[in-house]
Scaffold this motif. Sequence first.
Motif, mmCIF file in Angstrom:
data_model
loop_
_atom_site.group_PDB
_atom_site.id
_atom_site.type_symbol
_atom_site.label_atom_id
_atom_site.label_comp_id
_atom_site.label_asym_id
_atom_site.label_seq_id
_atom_site.Cartn_x
_atom_site.Cartn_y
_atom_site.Cartn_z
ATOM 1 N N PRO A 1 3.327 20.207 -1.914
ATOM 2 C CA PRO A 1 1.887 20.500 -1.797
ATOM 3 C C PRO A 1 1.334 20.121 -0.423
ATOM 4 O O PRO A 1 1.533 18.999 0.053
ATOM 5 C CB PRO A 1 1.251 19.633 -2.888
ATOM 6 N N GLY A 2 0.703 21.069 0.228
ATOM 7 C CA GLY A 2 0.021 20.796 1.484
ATOM 8 C C GLY A 2 0.891 20.735 2.713
ATOM 9 O O GLY A 2 0.389 20.518 3.830
ATOM 10 N N LEU A 3 2.207 20.915 2.569
ATOM 11 C CA LEU A 3 3.087 20.808 3.725
ATOM 12 C C LEU A 3 2.993 22.059 4.595
ATOM 13 O O LEU A 3 3.080 23.190 4.097
ATOM 14 C CB LEU A 3 4.538 20.611 3.279
ATOM 15 N N SER A 4 2.822 21.860 5.889
ATOM 16 C CA SER A 4 2.857 22.965 6.841
ATOM 17 C C SER A 4 3.939 22.708 7.881
ATOM 18 O O SER A 4 4.163 21.565 8.285
ATOM 19 C CB SER A 4 1.502 23.126 7.536
ATOM 20 N N ILE A 5 4.621 23.768 8.279
ATOM 21 C CA ILE A 5 5.668 23.685 9.305
ATOM 22 C C ILE A 5 5.291 24.660 10.414
ATOM 23 O O ILE A 5 5.129 25.858 10.178
ATOM 24 C CB ILE A 5 7.050 24.036 8.727
ATOM 25 N N THR A 6 5.148 24.127 11.608
ATOM 26 C CA THR A 6 4.781 24.934 12.772
ATOM 27 C C THR A 6 5.885 24.833 13.822
ATOM 28 O O THR A 6 6.380 23.734 14.108
ATOM 29 C CB THR A 6 3.458 24.437 13.383
ATOM 30 N N LEU A 7 6.274 25.953 14.374
ATOM 31 C CA LEU A 7 7.269 25.969 15.455
ATOM 32 C C LEU A 7 6.620 26.509 16.719
ATOM 33 O O LEU A 7 6.023 27.590 16.711
ATOM 34 C CB LEU A 7 8.481 26.813 15.068
ATOM 35 N N ILE A 8 6.757 25.749 17.791
ATOM 36 C CA ILE A 8 6.205 26.142 19.084
ATOM 37 C C ILE A 8 7.346 26.556 19.997
ATOM 38 O O ILE A 8 8.318 25.803 20.190
ATOM 39 C CB ILE A 8 5.435 24.980 19.729
ATOM 40 N N GLU A 9 7.247 27.740 20.551
ATOM 41 C CA GLU A 9 8.248 28.171 21.533
ATOM 42 C C GLU A 9 7.586 29.110 22.525
ATOM 43 O O GLU A 9 6.555 29.725 22.251
ATOM 44 C CB GLU A 9 9.441 28.854 20.867
ATOM 45 N N SER A 10 8.197 29.228 23.679
ATOM 46 C CA SER A 10 7.691 30.098 24.719
ATOM 47 C C SER A 10 8.754 31.115 25.093
ATOM 48 O O SER A 10 9.894 30.754 25.367
ATOM 49 C CB SER A 10 7.294 29.290 25.964
ATOM 50 N N GLU A 11 8.360 32.372 25.109
ATOM 51 C CA GLU A 11 9.291 33.429 25.515
ATOM 52 C C GLU A 11 9.715 33.238 26.965
ATOM 53 O O GLU A 11 10.764 33.724 27.384
ATOM 54 C CB GLU A 11 8.636 34.804 25.343
ATOM 55 N N ALA A 12 8.898 32.517 27.739
ATOM 56 C CA ALA A 12 9.197 32.325 29.161
ATOM 57 C C ALA A 12 10.284 31.286 29.394
ATOM 58 O O ALA A 12 10.849 31.195 30.485
ATOM 59 C CB ALA A 12 7.927 31.912 29.906
ATOM 60 N N MET B 1 0.845 -1.199 0.000
ATOM 61 C CA MET B 1 0.000 0.000 0.000
ATOM 62 C C MET B 1 0.877 1.245 0.000
ATOM 63 O O MET B 1 1.879 1.304 0.724
ATOM 64 C CB MET B 1 -0.908 0.006 1.226
ATOM 65 N N LYS B 2 0.508 2.208 -0.792
ATOM 66 C CA LYS B 2 1.265 3.443 -0.893
ATOM 67 C C LYS B 2 1.025 4.315 0.330
ATOM 68 O O LYS B 2 -0.123 4.576 0.708
ATOM 69 C CB LYS B 2 0.865 4.190 -2.164
ATOM 70 N N ASN B 3 2.098 4.767 0.977
ATOM 71 C CA ASN B 3 1.980 5.638 2.140
ATOM 72 C C ASN B 3 1.804 7.077 1.689
ATOM 73 O O ASN B 3 2.335 7.497 0.662
ATOM 74 C CB ASN B 3 3.214 5.520 3.029
ATOM 75 N N SER B 4 1.093 7.834 2.476
ATOM 76 C CA SER B 4 0.823 9.227 2.132
ATOM 77 C C SER B 4 1.989 10.120 2.551
ATOM 78 O O SER B 4 2.732 9.801 3.482
ATOM 79 C CB SER B 4 -0.460 9.697 2.814
ATOM 80 N N PRO B 5 2.156 11.267 1.884
ATOM 81 C CA PRO B 5 3.230 12.192 2.253
ATOM 82 C C PRO B 5 2.972 12.826 3.624
ATOM 83 O O PRO B 5 1.825 12.931 4.076
ATOM 84 C CB PRO B 5 3.181 13.256 1.152
ATOM 85 N N ILE B 6 4.042 13.231 4.271
ATOM 86 C CA ILE B 6 3.931 13.990 5.512
ATOM 87 C C ILE B 6 3.397 15.378 5.183
ATOM 88 O O ILE B 6 3.904 16.059 4.293
ATOM 89 C CB ILE B 6 5.301 14.105 6.210
ATOM 90 N N ARG B 7 2.355 15.792 5.919
ATOM 91 C CA ARG B 7 1.762 17.104 5.681
ATOM 92 C C ARG B 7 2.022 18.084 6.815
ATOM 93 O O ARG B 7 2.073 19.296 6.587
ATOM 94 C CB ARG B 7 0.233 16.968 5.511
ATOM 95 N N LYS B 8 2.172 17.581 8.040
ATOM 96 C CA LYS B 8 2.278 18.473 9.196
ATOM 97 C C LYS B 8 3.571 18.194 9.970
ATOM 98 O O LYS B 8 3.724 17.137 10.583
ATOM 99 C CB LYS B 8 1.082 18.298 10.132
ATOM 100 N N VAL B 9 4.495 19.152 9.906
ATOM 101 C CA VAL B 9 5.744 19.075 10.666
ATOM 102 C C VAL B 9 5.646 20.062 11.821
ATOM 103 O O VAL B 9 5.301 21.238 11.614
ATOM 104 C CB VAL B 9 6.964 19.417 9.787
ATOM 105 N N VAL B 10 5.947 19.596 13.013
ATOM 106 C CA VAL B 10 5.899 20.451 14.202
ATOM 107 C C VAL B 10 7.262 20.451 14.865
ATOM 108 O O VAL B 10 7.813 19.388 15.175
ATOM 109 C CB VAL B 10 4.823 19.970 15.200
ATOM 110 N N ILE B 11 7.807 21.633 15.074
ATOM 111 C CA ILE B 11 9.102 21.809 15.742
ATOM 112 C C ILE B 11 8.834 22.310 17.152
ATOM 113 O O ILE B 11 8.142 23.318 17.337
ATOM 114 C CB ILE B 11 9.985 22.813 14.975
ATOM 115 N N VAL B 12 9.362 21.623 18.141
ATOM 116 C CA VAL B 12 9.147 21.997 19.539
ATOM 117 C C VAL B 12 10.394 22.683 20.062
ATOM 118 O O VAL B 12 11.432 22.048 20.258
ATOM 119 C CB VAL B 12 8.813 20.767 20.399
ATOM 120 N N GLY B 13 10.294 23.989 20.252
ATOM 121 C CA GLY B 13 11.423 24.769 20.750
ATOM 122 C C GLY B 13 12.014 25.636 19.657
ATOM 123 O O GLY B 13 12.106 25.235 18.488
#
Length: 511
Positions: free
Chosen positions: A33-44, A1-13
């Motif tokens: 197509p459709g790739l999103s990159i999100t970075l989560i960080e806290s100023e604290a 079975m064909k695997n789907s591409p990664i669409r959501k990358v999340v960077i912690v820090g």
Amino acid sequence: MKNSPIRKVVIVGGGTAGWMAAAGLSRVLGALPGLSITLIESEAIGTVGVGEATIPQITAFNRLIGLDEMAFMRETRATYKLGIEFVDWLRPGHSYVHPFGSFGLDMLGIEFQHFWLRGRELGDTAAIDSYSIAAVAGKSGKFTWPQPDNRKSPLSKLSYAFQFDAGRYAKFLRGLSEQAGVRRVEGRVVEVLQHPESGFVTGLKLDDQTEVEGELFIDCSGFRSLLLGQTLGVPFNDWSRWLPCDSAVAIPCELGGANEPLTRSTARSAGWQWRIPLQHRIGNGHVFSSAHMDGEAATDMLLANLDGKPLAEPNRLSFTAGHRARAWEKNVVALGLAGGFLEPLESTSIHLVQSGIARLLSLFPDSGFSEVEIGRYNDETEREYVDIRDFLLLHYSATERDDSEFWRYCRNLEPTDGLAEKIEMFRSSGRIFREHNELFTEASWLSVMLSQGISPQRYHPAARLLDDAETLARLGNIRGAIRNTADQLPSQSDFLSERGGTIAASERLTA
């Protein structure tokens, strides 16, 4: 079975590791197509922020993400770096430069060091540093870009790196990343959500109850190793038996002293002190073994050896040398301190982030997360850590110092098998072999082994094919060409000024 591409990358820090990852991935993969990159960080949550010196591979990363070098120099208050000066490592009063680039010229099909060794036998006492354009130019405060196409010039052998404000570098990369579509989310992770059967991370809950879903997670959470270590339980390989320093104190100071394109490492009684001159200030730190010196004494020693007035309160941290047993587990890849830490003696911290990003780009997964690619990533990551560990260990174990308990301990450190083999080969015949394209080149090993007192007993027989007079003449000509070339170079300050890379004089913090 064909695997789907990664669409959501999340960077912690965020910090250097997080924003390097964001910049690299968005530059190379952002058009998928459709790739999103999100970075989560806290100023604290603060960052360690001591990785201010780099090695030449950083120039490739900067080119990859499309940095304008002079804008980068201004924005990060950067200076150039042609190598690392080691002071008092062999013995008090001795110094040498581990330069970027090569030494001399290979002749008759064999490596230059064999002719240098032959010259020593004939009475030529010139240090190996004098055959490196990077070392000579660096100690003279000179700089220019390499000239790889000018094969007759010593500048064809030159390599360079940077020294910069790590916080400003992260901010600069953030701007580029957000322009490329990376989404930054402010918040502190309070819960890691996992698939009940596979254990894969599925999302992160933040302190405002926001949930961020993802498919591939990149852990840049620093020493906490929130995802890889705490959540997935990947164990840590402790290398403190070989690298006993486990503490550091860092502090910036006003500009003062030499303005050379070099990082300086000065051996102290229970560790070593770094000096990183930037355009607006000097970064300083004292890495030490808490078993041989307490934190207060280490701080006092650092403050007593600054070139200018301190600009902040001392920043203290503790660490254990080593790395996570696996840098990639399930759908989590760790970069930077989340994956491991080796003291910044050879400025490898940022490089390990860079190489981890490059490896991830090469082996970027789909939703199937093949164990073949994951295994390859982990094997190559571990090999790189091992290679760097052995090179750092060389600095400690190859020393004549016996003036403190710490240095007596280091002199008796048992080398790893890989390091022991390299030392034995070099001591026997002056030969150096670079295994599996390891990070440090033959020239790097040559510099540190020779300069820290490991003397070959023999050299390549072909070095005798030149008669004595010609051997000495060629060595003299090479030294002269390097010296003359360095003398004609602009100072680092002039080089930057002529190209628009300097900051305003009002921003320079001087006594």
